[in-house]
Design an enzyme around this catalytic site. Structure first.
Site, PDB file in Angstrom:
ATOM      1  N   CYS A  29      40.790  42.567  42.783  1.00 35.08           N
ATOM      2  CA  CYS A  29      40.548  43.490  43.948  1.00 35.08           C
ATOM      3  C   CYS A  29      39.198  44.099  43.616  1.00 35.08           C
ATOM      4  O   CYS A  29      38.142  43.451  44.425  1.00 35.08           O
ATOM      5  CB  CYS A  29      41.334  44.537  43.638  1.00 35.08           C
TER       6      CYS A  29
ATOM      7  N   HIS B 163      46.282  41.197  44.063  1.00 33.05           N
ATOM      8  CA  HIS B 163      46.717  41.544  42.711  1.00 33.05           C
ATOM      9  C   HIS B 163      47.416  40.559  42.103  1.00 33.05           C
ATOM     10  O   HIS B 163      48.788  40.770  42.109  1.00 33.05           O
ATOM     11  CB  HIS B 163      47.186  42.919  42.533  1.00 33.05           C
TER      12      HIS B 163
ATOM     13  N   GLU C 135      48.550  40.066  39.267  1.00 36.64           N
ATOM     14  CA  GLU C 135      49.418  40.304  38.093  1.00 36.64           C
ATOM     15  C   GLU C 135      50.890  40.822  38.581  1.00 36.64           C
ATOM     16  O   GLU C 135      51.906  40.629  37.884  1.00 36.64           O
ATOM     17  CB  GLU C 135      48.813  41.622  37.369  1.00 36.64           C
TER      18      GLU C 135
END
Length: 543
Positions: free
Chosen positions: A383, A517, A519
Protein backbone atom coordinates in the site's frame (compact mmCIF):
# COMPACT_ATOMS: atom_id res chain seq x y z
CA UNK A 1 -37.76 -18.15 14.00
CA UNK A 2 -38.79 -21.71 14.91
CA UNK A 3 -38.09 -22.80 11.30
CA UNK A 4 -34.48 -21.63 11.64
CA UNK A 5 -32.23 -24.74 11.43
CA UNK A 6 -28.96 -22.94 12.25
CA UNK A 7 -27.49 -23.68 15.68
CA UNK A 8 -25.85 -20.84 17.60
CA UNK A 9 -22.86 -20.70 19.93
CA UNK A 10 -22.62 -17.41 21.83
CA UNK A 11 -19.19 -16.54 23.25
CA UNK A 12 -19.16 -13.91 26.00
CA UNK A 13 -16.36 -12.66 28.23
CA UNK A 14 -16.04 -11.69 31.86
CA UNK A 15 -13.68 -10.03 34.36
CA UNK A 16 -11.78 -7.97 31.76
CA UNK A 17 -11.34 -7.50 28.01
CA UNK A 18 -8.61 -8.91 25.73
CA UNK A 19 -8.96 -12.41 27.22
CA UNK A 20 -8.96 -14.08 23.82
CA UNK A 21 -12.66 -14.47 23.06
CA UNK A 22 -11.87 -14.09 19.36
CA UNK A 23 -9.26 -16.86 19.42
CA UNK A 24 -11.63 -19.03 21.48
CA UNK A 25 -14.45 -18.51 18.96
CA UNK A 26 -12.12 -19.10 15.99
CA UNK A 27 -10.64 -22.24 17.57
CA UNK A 28 -14.04 -23.80 18.28
CA UNK A 29 -15.14 -22.89 14.76
CA UNK A 30 -12.01 -24.52 13.31
CA UNK A 31 -12.66 -27.79 15.16
CA UNK A 32 -16.31 -27.86 14.08
CA UNK A 33 -15.40 -27.04 10.47
CA UNK A 34 -12.92 -29.92 10.40
CA UNK A 35 -15.75 -32.30 11.36
CA UNK A 36 -17.41 -31.37 8.06
CA UNK A 37 -19.94 -28.81 9.32
CA UNK A 38 -20.64 -25.48 7.61
CA UNK A 39 -19.55 -22.85 10.16
CA UNK A 40 -20.18 -19.10 10.17
CA UNK A 41 -18.87 -16.47 12.58
CA UNK A 42 -20.15 -13.09 13.73
CA UNK A 43 -18.57 -10.37 15.90
CA UNK A 44 -20.85 -8.03 17.85
CA UNK A 45 -19.12 -4.79 18.91
CA UNK A 46 -20.83 -2.76 21.64
CA UNK A 47 -19.14 0.58 20.90
CA UNK A 48 -21.06 3.47 19.31
CA UNK A 49 -18.85 3.93 16.22
CA UNK A 50 -20.70 2.85 13.07
CA UNK A 51 -17.58 0.87 12.12
CA UNK A 52 -13.90 0.86 13.17
CA UNK A 53 -12.77 2.56 9.95
CA UNK A 54 -11.95 5.96 11.46
CA UNK A 55 -10.48 4.62 14.72
CA UNK A 56 -6.75 4.96 15.35
CA UNK A 57 -4.75 1.70 15.26
CA UNK A 58 -3.39 2.77 18.66
CA UNK A 59 -6.97 2.88 19.95
CA UNK A 60 -8.34 -0.34 18.55
CA UNK A 61 -5.62 -2.25 16.74
CA UNK A 62 -5.86 -3.11 13.08
CA UNK A 63 -8.89 -2.38 10.92
CA UNK A 64 -9.61 -5.58 9.00
CA UNK A 65 -11.14 -5.21 5.53
CA UNK A 66 -13.53 -7.85 4.21
CA UNK A 67 -13.95 -8.99 0.62
CA UNK A 68 -16.93 -6.67 0.10
CA UNK A 69 -15.11 -3.64 1.52
CA UNK A 70 -16.44 -3.49 5.08
CA UNK A 71 -14.03 -2.04 7.65
CA UNK A 72 -14.37 -4.38 10.61
CA UNK A 73 -12.92 -5.49 13.93
CA UNK A 74 -9.56 -7.30 13.82
CA UNK A 75 -11.21 -10.45 15.23
CA UNK A 76 -12.68 -11.03 11.78
CA UNK A 77 -9.12 -11.47 10.62
CA UNK A 78 -8.66 -14.27 13.17
CA UNK A 79 -11.87 -15.91 11.94
CA UNK A 80 -10.74 -15.83 8.30
CA UNK A 81 -7.23 -17.04 9.12
CA UNK A 82 -8.47 -19.95 11.24
CA UNK A 83 -11.48 -20.98 9.17
CA UNK A 84 -9.90 -20.34 5.74
CA UNK A 85 -12.97 -18.44 4.61
CA UNK A 86 -13.94 -15.01 3.28
CA UNK A 87 -16.36 -12.97 5.40
CA UNK A 88 -18.52 -9.94 4.55
CA UNK A 89 -20.09 -6.90 6.19
CA UNK A 90 -22.77 -9.26 7.57
CA UNK A 91 -20.18 -10.82 9.90
CA UNK A 92 -19.55 -7.74 12.09
CA UNK A 93 -21.74 -4.95 13.37
CA UNK A 94 -21.66 -2.36 16.13
CA UNK A 95 -24.11 -0.73 18.52
CA UNK A 96 -23.69 2.43 16.44
CA UNK A 97 -24.80 0.68 13.26
CA UNK A 98 -27.79 -0.91 15.00
CA UNK A 99 -29.02 2.41 16.44
CA UNK A 100 -28.36 4.18 13.13
CA UNK A 101 -30.52 1.61 11.30
CA UNK A 102 -33.35 1.78 13.85
CA UNK A 103 -33.37 5.59 13.85
CA UNK A 104 -33.43 5.67 10.03
CA UNK A 105 -36.32 3.18 10.04
CA UNK A 106 -38.18 5.32 12.57
CA UNK A 107 -37.70 8.42 10.39
CA UNK A 108 -39.17 6.49 7.45
CA UNK A 109 -42.23 5.54 9.51
CA UNK A 110 -41.51 1.80 9.49
CA UNK A 111 -42.58 1.34 13.12
CA UNK A 112 -46.07 2.78 12.52
CA UNK A 113 -45.80 5.51 15.13
CA UNK A 114 -44.68 3.24 17.98
CA UNK A 115 -42.46 4.51 20.79
CA UNK A 116 -38.97 3.24 19.90
CA UNK A 117 -37.35 1.31 22.76
CA UNK A 118 -34.33 -0.92 23.38
CA UNK A 119 -36.79 -3.80 23.84
CA UNK A 120 -38.16 -4.71 21.38
CA UNK A 121 -36.81 -2.50 18.59
CA UNK A 122 -33.04 -2.48 19.20
CA UNK A 123 -33.09 -6.14 20.29
CA UNK A 124 -35.11 -7.17 17.23
CA UNK A 125 -32.65 -5.39 14.91
CA UNK A 126 -29.73 -7.24 16.57
CA UNK A 127 -31.65 -10.52 16.32
CA UNK A 128 -32.40 -9.99 12.63
CA UNK A 129 -28.71 -9.35 11.89
CA UNK A 130 -27.63 -12.45 13.82
CA UNK A 131 -30.08 -14.63 11.89
CA UNK A 132 -28.94 -13.10 8.59
CA UNK A 133 -25.30 -13.92 9.38
CA UNK A 134 -26.24 -17.54 10.10
CA UNK A 135 -28.20 -18.20 6.92
CA UNK A 136 -27.23 -21.46 5.16
CA UNK A 137 -24.82 -22.40 7.98
CA UNK A 138 -25.04 -25.43 10.27
CA UNK A 139 -23.43 -23.44 13.10
CA UNK A 140 -23.03 -19.71 13.72
CA UNK A 141 -20.49 -18.73 16.36
CA UNK A 142 -21.30 -15.28 17.76
CA UNK A 143 -18.67 -13.40 19.76
CA UNK A 144 -19.80 -10.48 21.90
CA UNK A 145 -17.09 -7.88 22.43
CA UNK A 146 -16.45 -6.18 25.76
CA UNK A 147 -17.08 -7.58 29.22
CA UNK A 148 -20.24 -8.89 30.89
CA UNK A 149 -21.74 -6.06 32.92
CA UNK A 150 -20.69 -3.28 30.53
CA UNK A 151 -23.64 -0.98 29.98
CA UNK A 152 -23.09 -0.99 26.20
CA UNK A 153 -23.40 -4.78 25.97
CA UNK A 154 -26.76 -5.18 27.72
CA UNK A 155 -28.98 -5.06 24.58
CA UNK A 156 -26.83 -7.79 22.99
CA UNK A 157 -27.07 -9.99 26.10
CA UNK A 158 -30.84 -9.51 26.17
CA UNK A 159 -30.92 -10.66 22.52
CA UNK A 160 -28.94 -13.79 23.41
CA UNK A 161 -31.28 -14.51 26.31
CA UNK A 162 -34.37 -14.20 24.10
CA UNK A 163 -32.97 -16.35 21.28
CA UNK A 164 -32.57 -19.35 23.59
CA UNK A 165 -36.30 -19.19 24.39
CA UNK A 166 -37.36 -18.64 20.79
CA UNK A 167 -35.15 -21.33 19.24
CA UNK A 168 -35.16 -24.06 21.89
CA UNK A 169 -32.45 -25.27 24.28
CA UNK A 170 -30.65 -27.54 21.81
CA UNK A 171 -30.29 -24.79 19.20
CA UNK A 172 -28.26 -22.46 21.43
CA UNK A 173 -25.10 -22.83 23.53
CA UNK A 174 -23.55 -20.16 25.76
CA UNK A 175 -19.77 -20.24 26.33
CA UNK A 176 -18.26 -17.79 28.81
CA UNK A 177 -14.54 -16.88 28.76
CA UNK A 178 -13.16 -15.65 32.08
CA UNK A 179 -9.84 -14.92 33.76
CA UNK A 180 -8.32 -17.26 36.33
CA UNK A 181 -5.64 -15.01 37.84
CA UNK A 182 -2.56 -16.31 39.64
CA UNK A 183 -1.67 -14.31 42.75
CA UNK A 184 2.08 -14.65 43.03
CA UNK A 185 2.37 -13.57 46.68
CA UNK A 186 -0.19 -16.18 47.75
CA UNK A 187 0.97 -18.78 45.21
CA UNK A 188 -2.67 -19.44 44.27
CA UNK A 189 -5.05 -19.41 41.34
CA UNK A 190 -8.12 -17.41 42.33
CA UNK A 191 -11.60 -18.55 41.26
CA UNK A 192 -13.63 -15.68 42.72
CA UNK A 193 -13.47 -13.40 39.60
CA UNK A 194 -14.91 -16.26 37.53
CA UNK A 195 -17.67 -16.89 40.07
CA UNK A 196 -18.64 -13.20 40.14
CA UNK A 197 -18.60 -12.98 36.36
CA UNK A 198 -20.94 -15.98 36.04
CA UNK A 199 -23.20 -14.51 38.73
CA UNK A 200 -23.44 -11.28 36.71
CA UNK A 201 -24.31 -13.27 33.58
CA UNK A 202 -26.97 -15.21 35.47
CA UNK A 203 -28.41 -11.97 36.87
CA UNK A 204 -28.95 -10.85 33.28
CA UNK A 205 -30.72 -14.15 32.59
CA UNK A 206 -28.06 -16.25 30.83
CA UNK A 207 -26.71 -19.49 32.29
CA UNK A 208 -23.44 -20.53 30.62
CA UNK A 209 -23.17 -24.13 29.40
CA UNK A 210 -19.36 -24.01 29.27
CA UNK A 211 -16.56 -21.98 30.85
CA UNK A 212 -13.21 -21.31 29.18
CA UNK A 213 -10.62 -20.29 31.77
CA UNK A 214 -7.76 -18.06 30.63
CA UNK A 215 -4.77 -18.89 32.81
CA UNK A 216 -1.02 -18.36 32.73
CA UNK A 217 -0.43 -21.45 34.85
CA UNK A 218 -1.71 -25.07 34.67
CA UNK A 219 -5.09 -25.48 36.37
CA UNK A 220 -5.39 -28.51 38.71
CA UNK A 221 -8.49 -30.71 38.52
CA UNK A 222 -9.67 -29.73 42.00
CA UNK A 223 -9.82 -26.05 40.92
CA UNK A 224 -11.74 -26.98 37.76
CA UNK A 225 -14.17 -29.05 39.82
CA UNK A 226 -14.63 -26.20 42.32
CA UNK A 227 -15.52 -23.84 39.45
CA UNK A 228 -17.89 -26.43 37.92
CA UNK A 229 -19.77 -26.77 41.23
CA UNK A 230 -19.84 -23.07 42.12
CA UNK A 231 -20.87 -21.98 38.62
CA UNK A 232 -23.28 -24.89 37.99
CA UNK A 233 -21.69 -26.31 34.83
CA UNK A 234 -20.73 -29.92 34.09
CA UNK A 235 -17.20 -31.04 35.00
CA UNK A 236 -16.28 -31.70 31.35
CA UNK A 237 -17.48 -28.21 30.39
CA UNK A 238 -14.71 -26.39 32.26
CA UNK A 239 -11.99 -25.88 29.64
CA UNK A 240 -8.59 -24.35 30.30
CA UNK A 241 -7.06 -21.90 27.79
CA UNK A 242 -3.45 -21.68 28.89
CA UNK A 243 -1.00 -19.37 27.15
CA UNK A 244 0.18 -21.18 24.00
CA UNK A 245 3.38 -20.99 21.93
CA UNK A 246 1.22 -19.88 19.00
CA UNK A 247 -2.47 -19.03 18.73
CA UNK A 248 -2.82 -21.82 16.14
CA UNK A 249 -2.07 -24.34 18.90
CA UNK A 250 -5.25 -23.36 20.78
CA UNK A 251 -7.65 -25.60 18.75
CA UNK A 252 -5.34 -28.56 19.42
CA UNK A 253 -5.20 -27.71 23.14
CA UNK A 254 -9.00 -27.58 23.22
CA UNK A 255 -9.25 -30.86 21.33
CA UNK A 256 -7.03 -32.58 23.91
CA UNK A 257 -9.57 -31.56 26.55
CA UNK A 258 -12.43 -33.05 24.48
CA UNK A 259 -14.13 -29.67 24.13
CA UNK A 260 -16.39 -30.96 21.36
CA UNK A 261 -18.01 -33.63 23.55
CA UNK A 262 -20.15 -31.22 25.62
CA UNK A 263 -20.70 -28.98 22.57
CA UNK A 264 -22.03 -31.91 20.54
CA UNK A 265 -24.21 -33.05 23.45
CA UNK A 266 -25.73 -29.59 23.93
CA UNK A 267 -26.37 -28.96 20.23
CA UNK A 268 -27.21 -32.57 19.30
CA UNK A 269 -24.41 -32.84 16.75
CA UNK A 270 -23.46 -36.29 15.46
CA UNK A 271 -19.79 -36.06 14.37
CA UNK A 272 -17.39 -34.87 17.06
CA UNK A 273 -14.13 -36.09 15.50
CA UNK A 274 -12.35 -33.36 13.52
CA UNK A 275 -9.53 -34.22 11.10
CA UNK A 276 -6.70 -31.99 12.33
CA UNK A 277 -3.55 -33.77 11.07
CA UNK A 278 -2.60 -31.14 8.47
CA UNK A 279 -3.26 -28.35 10.96
CA UNK A 280 -1.11 -30.07 13.61
CA UNK A 281 1.73 -30.45 11.09
CA UNK A 282 1.74 -26.71 10.34
CA UNK A 283 1.60 -25.85 14.06
CA UNK A 284 4.59 -28.13 14.66
CA UNK A 285 6.54 -26.21 11.99
CA UNK A 286 5.66 -22.91 13.68
CA UNK A 287 6.87 -24.17 17.06
CA UNK A 288 9.90 -26.19 15.89
CA UNK A 289 10.98 -24.99 12.42
CA UNK A 290 14.06 -26.32 10.66
CA UNK A 291 15.66 -22.85 10.33
CA UNK A 292 14.96 -19.12 10.67
CA UNK A 293 15.10 -15.94 8.59
CA UNK A 294 15.13 -12.28 9.67
CA UNK A 295 12.73 -9.75 8.14
CA UNK A 296 12.94 -6.01 8.89
CA UNK A 297 9.43 -4.65 9.46
CA UNK A 298 9.62 -0.89 8.86
CA UNK A 299 6.59 0.92 10.27
CA UNK A 300 5.43 3.67 12.60
CA UNK A 301 2.68 2.11 14.73
CA UNK A 302 5.21 0.01 16.64
CA UNK A 303 3.83 0.93 20.08
CA UNK A 304 0.87 -1.30 19.33
CA UNK A 305 1.86 -4.21 17.12
CA UNK A 306 -1.83 -5.25 16.96
CA UNK A 307 -2.14 -2.53 14.30
CA UNK A 308 -0.21 -4.85 11.96
CA UNK A 309 -1.88 -8.08 13.14
CA UNK A 310 -2.82 -9.53 9.74
CA UNK A 311 0.65 -8.87 8.35
CA UNK A 312 2.55 -10.46 11.23
CA UNK A 313 0.23 -13.47 11.06
CA UNK A 314 0.74 -13.72 7.28
CA UNK A 315 4.51 -13.94 7.85
CA UNK A 316 3.89 -16.79 10.31
CA UNK A 317 1.75 -18.60 7.71
CA UNK A 318 4.45 -18.26 5.06
CA UNK A 319 7.13 -19.43 7.49
CA UNK A 320 5.11 -22.49 8.47
CA UNK A 321 4.74 -23.59 4.84
CA UNK A 322 8.48 -23.06 4.20
CA UNK A 323 9.46 -24.67 7.54
CA UNK A 324 11.19 -21.45 8.65
CA UNK A 325 10.66 -19.21 11.64
CA UNK A 326 10.25 -15.62 10.45
CA UNK A 327 11.95 -13.42 13.03
CA UNK A 328 10.59 -9.90 12.75
CA UNK A 329 12.99 -7.04 13.49
CA UNK A 330 10.75 -4.07 14.30
CA UNK A 331 12.26 -0.91 12.80
CA UNK A 332 10.81 2.50 13.70
CA UNK A 333 10.81 4.56 10.51
CA UNK A 334 11.29 7.78 12.50
CA UNK A 335 14.56 6.41 13.90
CA UNK A 336 15.66 5.52 10.36
CA UNK A 337 15.14 9.21 9.49
CA UNK A 338 17.47 10.19 12.33
CA UNK A 339 20.23 7.55 12.05
CA UNK A 340 20.05 6.23 8.47
CA UNK A 341 18.92 2.84 7.13
CA UNK A 342 22.10 0.76 7.27
CA UNK A 343 22.30 0.79 11.07
CA UNK A 344 18.92 -0.97 11.32
CA UNK A 345 18.77 -3.05 8.14
CA UNK A 346 22.24 -4.41 7.37
CA UNK A 347 21.69 -7.71 9.25
CA UNK A 348 18.30 -8.49 7.68
CA UNK A 349 17.41 -11.00 4.94
CA UNK A 350 14.34 -9.11 3.71
CA UNK A 351 12.82 -5.64 4.14
CA UNK A 352 9.08 -5.02 4.42
CA UNK A 353 7.57 -1.53 4.38
CA UNK A 354 3.98 -1.61 5.56
CA UNK A 355 1.00 0.65 4.94
CA UNK A 356 -0.21 3.56 7.05
CA UNK A 357 -1.74 7.03 6.94
CA UNK A 358 -0.16 10.44 7.56
CA UNK A 359 3.27 11.92 6.99
CA UNK A 360 5.03 10.90 10.20
CA UNK A 361 7.96 8.56 9.53
CA UNK A 362 7.55 8.66 5.74
CA UNK A 363 11.10 9.84 4.97
CA UNK A 364 12.47 6.98 7.06
CA UNK A 365 10.46 4.50 5.01
CA UNK A 366 11.85 6.05 1.81
CA UNK A 367 15.40 5.63 3.13
CA UNK A 368 14.66 1.96 3.93
CA UNK A 369 13.34 1.41 0.38
CA UNK A 370 16.43 3.07 -1.13
CA UNK A 371 18.64 0.80 0.98
CA UNK A 372 16.72 -2.32 -0.15
CA UNK A 373 16.91 -1.28 -3.81
CA UNK A 374 20.62 -0.44 -3.79
CA UNK A 375 21.86 -3.36 -1.67
CA UNK A 376 19.66 -5.90 -3.54
CA UNK A 377 17.92 -7.16 -0.38
CA UNK A 378 14.48 -8.72 -1.12
CA UNK A 379 11.82 -6.05 -0.64
CA UNK A 380 8.04 -6.03 -0.26
CA UNK A 381 6.15 -2.74 -0.09
CA UNK A 382 2.47 -2.82 0.81
CA UNK A 383 0.00 0.00 0.00
CA UNK A 384 1.87 3.12 1.20
CA UNK A 385 5.01 0.97 0.93
CA UNK A 386 4.40 0.63 -2.82
CA UNK A 387 3.63 4.32 -3.23
CA UNK A 388 6.83 5.32 -1.42
CA UNK A 389 8.87 2.93 -3.57
CA UNK A 390 7.68 4.97 -6.58
CA UNK A 391 8.53 8.23 -4.76
CA UNK A 392 12.01 6.89 -3.92
CA UNK A 393 12.63 5.73 -7.49
CA UNK A 394 11.42 9.04 -8.94
CA UNK A 395 13.69 11.04 -6.64
CA UNK A 396 16.85 8.95 -6.80
CA UNK A 397 16.72 7.35 -10.27
CA UNK A 398 14.64 9.76 -12.36
CA UNK A 399 16.24 12.76 -10.61
CA UNK A 400 12.92 14.38 -9.65
CA UNK A 401 14.11 15.74 -6.30
CA UNK A 402 10.73 17.00 -5.08
CA UNK A 403 8.75 13.91 -6.19
CA UNK A 404 6.16 13.11 -3.55
CA UNK A 405 2.62 12.04 -2.79
CA UNK A 406 0.08 14.85 -2.61
CA UNK A 407 -0.92 13.27 0.71
CA UNK A 408 2.31 14.72 2.15
CA UNK A 409 2.94 17.72 -0.13
CA UNK A 410 -0.05 19.21 -1.95
CA UNK A 411 2.21 21.63 -3.81
CA UNK A 412 4.79 19.20 -5.21
CA UNK A 413 5.58 19.79 -8.88
CA UNK A 414 5.99 16.01 -9.34
CA UNK A 415 2.94 14.32 -7.78
CA UNK A 416 3.91 10.73 -8.56
CA UNK A 417 1.16 9.68 -6.11
CA UNK A 418 -2.07 11.62 -6.46
CA UNK A 419 -5.76 11.64 -5.62
CA UNK A 420 -8.13 10.61 -8.40
CA UNK A 421 -11.52 12.33 -8.36
CA UNK A 422 -13.55 9.35 -9.51
CA UNK A 423 -13.21 5.59 -9.25
CA UNK A 424 -15.43 2.52 -9.39
CA UNK A 425 -15.80 0.83 -6.01
CA UNK A 426 -15.89 -2.93 -5.34
CA UNK A 427 -19.69 -2.92 -5.73
CA UNK A 428 -19.41 -1.33 -9.20
CA UNK A 429 -20.68 2.10 -8.14
CA UNK A 430 -18.95 5.40 -8.98
CA UNK A 431 -17.29 7.15 -6.02
CA UNK A 432 -16.18 10.79 -5.87
CA UNK A 433 -13.31 11.78 -3.58
CA UNK A 434 -11.31 14.98 -3.06
CA UNK A 435 -8.75 16.12 -0.51
CA UNK A 436 -11.58 17.46 1.66
CA UNK A 437 -13.76 14.32 1.48
CA UNK A 438 -14.56 12.62 4.78
CA UNK A 439 -12.06 9.85 5.45
CA UNK A 440 -14.82 7.43 6.43
CA UNK A 441 -16.26 7.20 2.93
CA UNK A 442 -13.58 7.86 0.32
CA UNK A 443 -11.21 4.93 0.60
CA UNK A 444 -10.88 2.33 -2.13
CA UNK A 445 -12.07 -0.63 -0.09
CA UNK A 446 -12.53 -4.34 -0.64
CA UNK A 447 -11.62 -6.83 -3.33
CA UNK A 448 -10.53 -5.70 -6.80
CA UNK A 449 -9.35 -7.60 -9.86
CA UNK A 450 -5.68 -7.23 -10.79
CA UNK A 451 -4.11 -8.16 -14.14
CA UNK A 452 -0.55 -9.48 -13.64
CA UNK A 453 2.32 -9.09 -16.13
CA UNK A 454 3.91 -12.18 -17.61
CA UNK A 455 7.44 -12.86 -16.35
CA UNK A 456 7.03 -10.71 -13.24
CA UNK A 457 7.56 -11.64 -9.58
CA UNK A 458 3.84 -11.03 -9.13
CA UNK A 459 2.82 -13.47 -11.89
CA UNK A 460 5.32 -16.06 -10.64
CA UNK A 461 4.04 -15.76 -7.07
CA UNK A 462 0.36 -16.23 -7.94
CA UNK A 463 0.77 -18.34 -11.08
CA UNK A 464 -2.32 -16.60 -12.48
CA UNK A 465 -3.00 -13.83 -15.00
CA UNK A 466 -5.93 -12.42 -13.01
CA UNK A 467 -5.81 -12.21 -9.22
CA UNK A 468 -8.15 -10.71 -6.61
CA UNK A 469 -6.88 -8.81 -3.56
CA UNK A 470 -8.28 -6.34 -1.02
CA UNK A 471 -7.64 -2.61 -0.74
CA UNK A 472 -7.76 0.15 1.86
CA UNK A 473 -6.33 3.44 0.60
CA UNK A 474 -7.18 6.87 -0.85
CA UNK A 475 -4.24 7.79 -3.10
CA UNK A 476 -3.10 6.21 -6.37
CA UNK A 477 0.07 5.97 -8.46
CA UNK A 478 0.03 8.70 -11.13
CA UNK A 479 0.05 7.11 -14.65
CA UNK A 480 1.62 10.33 -16.04
CA UNK A 481 5.00 9.02 -14.80
CA UNK A 482 4.59 5.48 -16.07
CA UNK A 483 6.68 5.89 -19.22
CA UNK A 484 9.60 7.46 -17.35
CA UNK A 485 9.51 4.82 -14.62
CA UNK A 486 9.47 1.92 -17.08
CA UNK A 487 12.19 3.46 -19.28
CA UNK A 488 14.50 3.62 -16.26
CA UNK A 489 13.98 0.17 -14.77
CA UNK A 490 10.76 0.19 -12.70
CA UNK A 491 8.18 -2.11 -14.31
CA UNK A 492 4.41 -1.82 -13.83
CA UNK A 493 3.50 -5.47 -13.23
CA UNK A 494 -0.07 -5.25 -11.93
CA UNK A 495 -3.05 -3.16 -13.11
CA UNK A 496 -6.71 -2.79 -12.18
CA UNK A 497 -8.99 -0.92 -14.61
CA UNK A 498 -6.15 1.40 -15.59
CA UNK A 499 -4.92 1.89 -12.01
CA UNK A 500 -1.37 0.84 -11.12
CA UNK A 501 -1.49 -2.09 -8.70
CA UNK A 502 2.10 -3.37 -8.57
CA UNK A 503 5.64 -2.20 -9.39
CA UNK A 504 8.96 -4.02 -9.54
CA UNK A 505 12.59 -2.95 -9.96
CA UNK A 506 13.89 -4.90 -12.94
CA UNK A 507 17.58 -4.95 -11.94
CA UNK A 508 16.93 -6.54 -8.53
CA UNK A 509 16.74 -10.17 -7.28
CA UNK A 510 13.25 -9.65 -5.78
CA UNK A 511 11.57 -6.26 -5.39
CA UNK A 512 7.79 -5.92 -5.32
CA UNK A 513 5.46 -3.10 -4.31
CA UNK A 514 1.72 -3.77 -4.25
CA UNK A 515 -1.13 -1.30 -3.82
CA UNK A 516 -3.38 -3.95 -2.27
CA UNK A 517 -3.10 -5.54 1.18
CA UNK A 518 -2.10 -9.19 0.58
CA UNK A 519 -2.13 -9.92 4.31
CA UNK A 520 -5.94 -9.76 4.40
CA UNK A 521 -6.25 -12.97 2.37
CA UNK A 522 -3.53 -15.01 4.10
CA UNK A 523 -4.62 -18.05 6.13
CA UNK A 524 -2.68 -20.67 8.06
CA UNK A 525 -3.63 -23.39 5.59
CA UNK A 526 -3.44 -21.09 2.52
CA UNK A 527 -0.71 -18.43 2.85
CA UNK A 528 -0.89 -15.39 0.58
CA UNK A 529 1.23 -16.02 -2.55
CA UNK A 530 3.06 -12.66 -2.64
CA UNK A 531 4.04 -12.84 1.05
CA UNK A 532 5.07 -16.49 0.63
CA UNK A 533 7.24 -15.52 -2.36
CA UNK A 534 8.79 -12.63 -0.41
CA UNK A 535 9.76 -14.85 2.54
CA UNK A 536 11.11 -17.45 0.12
CA UNK A 537 13.24 -14.75 -1.56
CA UNK A 538 14.56 -13.69 1.87
CA UNK A 539 15.51 -17.33 2.59
CA UNK A 540 17.38 -17.52 -0.73
CA UNK A 541 19.15 -14.24 0.10
CA UNK A 542 20.21 -15.64 3.47
CA UNK A 543 21.64 -18.76 1.84
Amino acid sequence: MSENKTKYIFVTGGVLSSLGKGITAASIGTLLKHTGLSVGVLKLDPYINVDPGTMSPLEHGEVFVTKDGAETDLDLGHYERFLDTSLTQNNNFTTGLVYKTVIENERKGKYLGKTIQVVPHIVDEIKERIVRAGQNKDILIVELGGTTGDIEGLPFLETIRQMKHELGKHQVMNIHVTLLPYIKAAGELKTKPTQHSVQELRRIGIAPHMLVLRAEHPVPNDIKQKIAYSCDVDDDSVIVAEDASTIYQVPLNFLRQNILTPICQQLKLENCHPKMDDWADLVNKIIMPSDEVKIAFVGKYLDLKESYKSLTEALIHAGAHLDYRVNIKWVDSEKVEEDGAEKFLKDCDGILVAGGFGGRGVEGKILAIKYARETKIPFLGICLGMQLSIVEFARNVLGLGDANSVEFDENTTNPVIYLIDEFIDSAGAKQIRTSTSAMGGTLRLGEYECDTKEGSNLREAYDAKIIYERHRHRYEANPKYREALEANGMAITGESNGLIEAVEVVDHPWFLGVQFHPEFTSRLQNPNPSILAFVNAAIKHKK
